[in-house]
Design an enzyme around this catalytic site. Structure first.
Site, PDB file in Angstrom:
ATOM      1  N   GLU A 434      -7.351   0.858   4.990  1.00  0.00           N
ATOM      2  CA  GLU A 434      -6.646   1.603   6.021  1.00  0.00           C
ATOM      3  C   GLU A 434      -7.383   2.910   6.317  1.00  0.00           C
ATOM      4  O   GLU A 434      -7.658   3.698   5.423  1.00  0.00           O
ATOM      5  CB  GLU A 434      -5.225   1.899   5.526  1.00  0.00           C
ATOM      6  CG  GLU A 434      -4.455   2.822   6.410  1.00  0.00           C
ATOM      7  CD  GLU A 434      -3.310   3.517   5.647  1.00  0.00           C
ATOM      8  OE1 GLU A 434      -3.149   3.290   4.442  1.00  0.00           O
ATOM      9  OE2 GLU A 434      -2.605   4.292   6.294  1.00  0.00           O
ATOM     10  N   ASP A 514      -2.806   2.930   1.262  1.00  0.00           N
ATOM     11  CA  ASP A 514      -2.290   4.054   0.482  1.00  0.00           C
ATOM     12  C   ASP A 514      -1.062   3.650  -0.325  1.00  0.00           C
ATOM     13  O   ASP A 514      -0.326   2.752   0.065  1.00  0.00           O
ATOM     14  CB  ASP A 514      -1.899   5.208   1.422  1.00  0.00           C
ATOM     15  CG  ASP A 514      -3.139   5.931   1.945  1.00  0.00           C
ATOM     16  OD1 ASP A 514      -4.233   5.704   1.387  1.00  0.00           O
ATOM     17  OD2 ASP A 514      -2.994   6.697   2.922  1.00  0.00           O
ATOM     18  N   ASP A 516       1.686   4.949  -0.505  1.00  0.00           N
ATOM     19  CA  ASP A 516       2.934   5.525   0.008  1.00  0.00           C
ATOM     20  C   ASP A 516       3.643   4.549   0.949  1.00  0.00           C
ATOM     21  O   ASP A 516       3.213   3.412   1.135  1.00  0.00           O
ATOM     22  CB  ASP A 516       2.640   6.861   0.716  1.00  0.00           C
ATOM     23  CG  ASP A 516       1.668   6.672   1.882  1.00  0.00           C
ATOM     24  OD1 ASP A 516       1.377   5.503   2.250  1.00  0.00           O
ATOM     25  OD2 ASP A 516       1.185   7.687   2.424  1.00  0.00           O
ATOM     26  N   ASP A 518       3.984   4.458   4.189  1.00  0.00           N
ATOM     27  CA  ASP A 518       3.219   3.983   5.339  1.00  0.00           C
ATOM     28  C   ASP A 518       2.206   2.924   4.926  1.00  0.00           C
ATOM     29  O   ASP A 518       1.989   1.941   5.637  1.00  0.00           O
ATOM     30  CB  ASP A 518       2.496   5.147   6.032  1.00  0.00           C
ATOM     31  CG  ASP A 518       3.424   5.840   7.022  1.00  0.00           C
ATOM     32  OD1 ASP A 518       4.497   5.254   7.331  1.00  0.00           O
ATOM     33  OD2 ASP A 518       3.093   6.958   7.454  1.00  0.00           O
TER      34      ASP A 518
END
Ligand code: TTJ
Length: 649
Positions: A434, A514, A516, A518
């Site tokens: 990403e 990541d 997290d 998102d």
């Protein structure tokens, strides 16, 4: 046995049915479970004949006992009066004379005596005992047989009570000395057969009571159209309305239902006299011929193919993705082939071709079907485009002997593995990362002999709802396809993507996002993409999720990576460290190459999550559920599924 005195009639009966008991294979095709089911079909088919004559509305089959089968109809009842020539009752003849099935009818169409129709006498001959009850002429009549031989003449049992109605009930138990020990009635087989027949005789109700006592009811008001709708339930239809026409030609009743799908299969089922002709035959060829003719005409009329340039649809184009059924009724059906599964009556081909030609042209021309007609044309023209393009591609391959997929077509942002032929594709890994900045550090951290990096920018297209080729319009989806070794051909108005196992450029795909919410969302979108577009990769266990850590705890010697706040607390306690020793990673982009190598790339230390088909399906569901809403549940999915599936790879 010695006491029993055979009358002249008994001897005649014995002579009549003995061949059946001597050679069951000749009459029911053997002694296995399939042959056993023939006993039931013969009886059911007789009742269906009565329904076709318009005199019976319900047929009930009871399989409540493993050994005893009961079939009941509410027809007129088999005639019990004495047959003038044979001097025995009509009822007795039905059960004791081979091929007597159709003798007493008023003409019309006979299922019994059709494809496998050898008559109810065959069921009787191969039954240990059989009992028939007839409600007719206001009285109840019965007769019982043992291995095909009547116990006595037809008995007049009693007057019928008010409301008993008319009908026929047959109860029998197969002769276990004839059939294989492990041959038993299968409720599922019976269920399927009755259900199929229900689509062929509109308005006829079948009731089936299985061994568990549960009653199933099969009944169709719209006949073959209902059948095709059901066949396409799990498919993606190319147009909403099932094409449904019925009528007759040359005295032959015909019913046709059709619906094209976006799948590639061609499934056209043929029936004659309510019996499935598994190998097709005259009626199916007649339909195919008419379809090719009608759709060519429509394409030319609409100006979508140029007749003067010789552009036309062939039979394969028209059949691509087609689910269809054609049913005809014939007075004298001729079946041929090893299993008698092909209809051979030439008049059926002529009749179906003539009827379908007109009826389908009318259906397509009907204003109410304008949208369907257009979509059907789109579908068959696409099939043609694909066929022509494939022919062109294979010709090109033959001529030039080069792959149309050359490296120069690889996505520009792919940091590929170095071109070393000694390392097979299976040992190479594609990391889908990403963000461009993360991609940068990933390039530093990877082993470029075996690991390639494909940076993906921002949120990737939600492929759910983007049908077929449409998804590949999206640049990110396209670059994944091409990097993996897939091919995309622009064919007519559609994109056709192919990803073949032996063309795969990598053995593993690692989704790297990541740690997290998102990142979890992006991982879900990518999993959805693999689930929808490249399911074979999931099936092959080739798809993984990298699990980059959230924190790094510096230890006295070395370091520890942890993935959650709780893990961090535990680690600090266990190693007597404080917040000063902790690095928090806000994303992959903030990790240095060394940290990335340890946690994502180095097979000795990294943590990868292998994704199963089920995981990906769940991700697709999650995307469907939460797309655009609160990110929390998305995160929960990744964290939950991390538990058991975690593996070091
Ligand atoms: C024949 O024409 C006169 C009126 O009765 C017609 C007839 O044979 N009807 C009929 C036969 N209804 N039901 C059957 C039948 C039903 C079962 C379950 C089994 C058999 C062998 C026949």
């Amino acid at each position: 046995m010695a006491e029993k005195r055979y009358s002249a009639a008994d001897i005649r009966v014995l002579e009549g049915l003995e061949p059946v008991r001597v050679r069951p294979g000749m009459y029911v095709g053997g002694t296995n479970a399939r042959a056993l089911h023939h006993l039931l079909w013969e009886v059911v088919d007789n009742a269906v004949d009565e329904a076709l004559a318009g005199r019976c509305s319900t047929i009930r089959v009871e399989l409540t006992d493993d050994e005893v089968v009961t079939v009941t109809d509410d027809g007129r009842g088999i005639p019990v009066d004495v047959h003038p020539e044979q001097k025995v009752s009509a009822l007795e003849l039905v059960f004791t004379k081979l091929h007597a099935g159709g003798k007493f009818g008023d003409g019309g169409y006979k299922v019994s005596g059709g494809l496998h129709g050898v008559g109810a006498s065959v069921t009787n001959a191969l039954s240990d005992w059989l009992e028939v009850e007839v409600r007719r002429d206001k009285r109840l009549w019965t007769q019982r047989y043992r291995r095909g031989v009547p116990d006595g003449p037809v008995q007049d049992v009693r007057a019928l009570e008010k409301g008993e109605g008319t009908g026929t009930r047959v109860r029998f138990t197969p002769d276990r000395t004839i059939f294989d020990k492990n041959a038993h009635f299968s409720p599922t087989t019976v269920q399927q057969r009755l259900r199929e027949k229900s689509f062929l005789v509109r308005g006829l109700t079948f009731e089936l009571v299985g061994p568990d006592g549960v009653e199933h009811v099969y009944r169709s008001e719209e006949g073959l159209a209902d059948y095709v709708r059901e066949l396409n339930e799990s498919r993606d239809p190319a147009h909403p309305t099932v094409v449904s026409v019925s009528g007759e030609s040359g005295g032959i009743p015909i019913e046709i239902a059709l619906q094209w799908t976006n799948a590639a299969e061609d499934r056209v089922y043929g029936f004659c006299n309510v019996v499935n002709t598994v190998d097709g035959g005259a009626h199916v060829s007649g339909l195919r011929r008419a379809l090719t003719r009608v759709l060519n005409q429509a394409a030319h009329d609409a100006g979508r193919l140029k007749k003067d340039k010789g552009e036309s649809l062939d039979a394969k184009d028209v059949a691509d993705g087609l689910t269809g059924a054609v049913s005809v009724m014939l007075e004298d059906p001729q079946f041929e082939g090893q299993t008698k599964g092909r209809l051979n009556n030439q008049e059926a081909q002529t009749a179906v071709a003539a009827f379908a030609g007109q009826a389908l042209a009318d259906w397509l021309a009907d204003k109410a079907h304008a949208d369907d007609a257009k979509r059907i044309l789109d579908r068959v023209l696409l099939a043609r485009d694909v066929r022509l393009a494939k022919a062109k591609i294979s010709k090109k391959l033959r001529n030039a002997a080069t792959s149309i997929m050359s490296d120069s077509n690889l996505p520009g942002k792919l940091a590929d593995t170095i071109d070393n032929p000694a390392i097979p594709a299976a040992e190479r890994e594609l990391f889908i990362v990403e963000g461009d900045s993360a991609g940068g550090s990933a390039k530093q951290a990877r082993d470029n002999a075996t690991q390639a990096i494909l940076p993906i920018r921002g949120k990737i297209l939600n492929v759910l709802g983007a049908k077929n080729g449409k998804a590949f319009d999206n640049a990110e989806v396209d670059s994944i396809l091409v990097a993996l070794g897939g091919r995309k051909d622009v064919i007519g108005s559609a994109l056709v993507a192919t990803l073949e196992e032996d063309q795969l450029r990598y053995g593993k795909v690692v989704i790297t996002a990541d740690a997290d919410a998102d990142g979890a969302h992006i991982a879900n979108l990518l999993l959805t993409l693999f689930h929808e577009l490249f399911p074979a990769l999931l099936q092959g266990g080739r798809v993984f999720i990298a699990r980059p850590p959230l924190f790094r705890v510096a230890l006295k010697d070395g370091a520890l990576y942890v993935h959650t706040e709780d893990e961090l607390k535990a680690a600090l306690k266990a190693h007597k460290r404080t917040g000063d020793h902790v690095t928090r990673f806000k994303g992959l982009g903030e990790m240095n190459a060394e940290h990335l190598r340890e946690t994502v790339f180095d097979p000795a230390t990294r943590r990868l999550l292998q994704v199963s088909m089920e995981d990906a399906a769940e991700a697709a569901n999650t995307v469907e559920l939460v797309m655009g809403s609160n990110p929390a549940p998305r995160r929960a999915w990744l964290e939950e599924s991390a538990g058991d599936a975690e593996v070091l790879v």
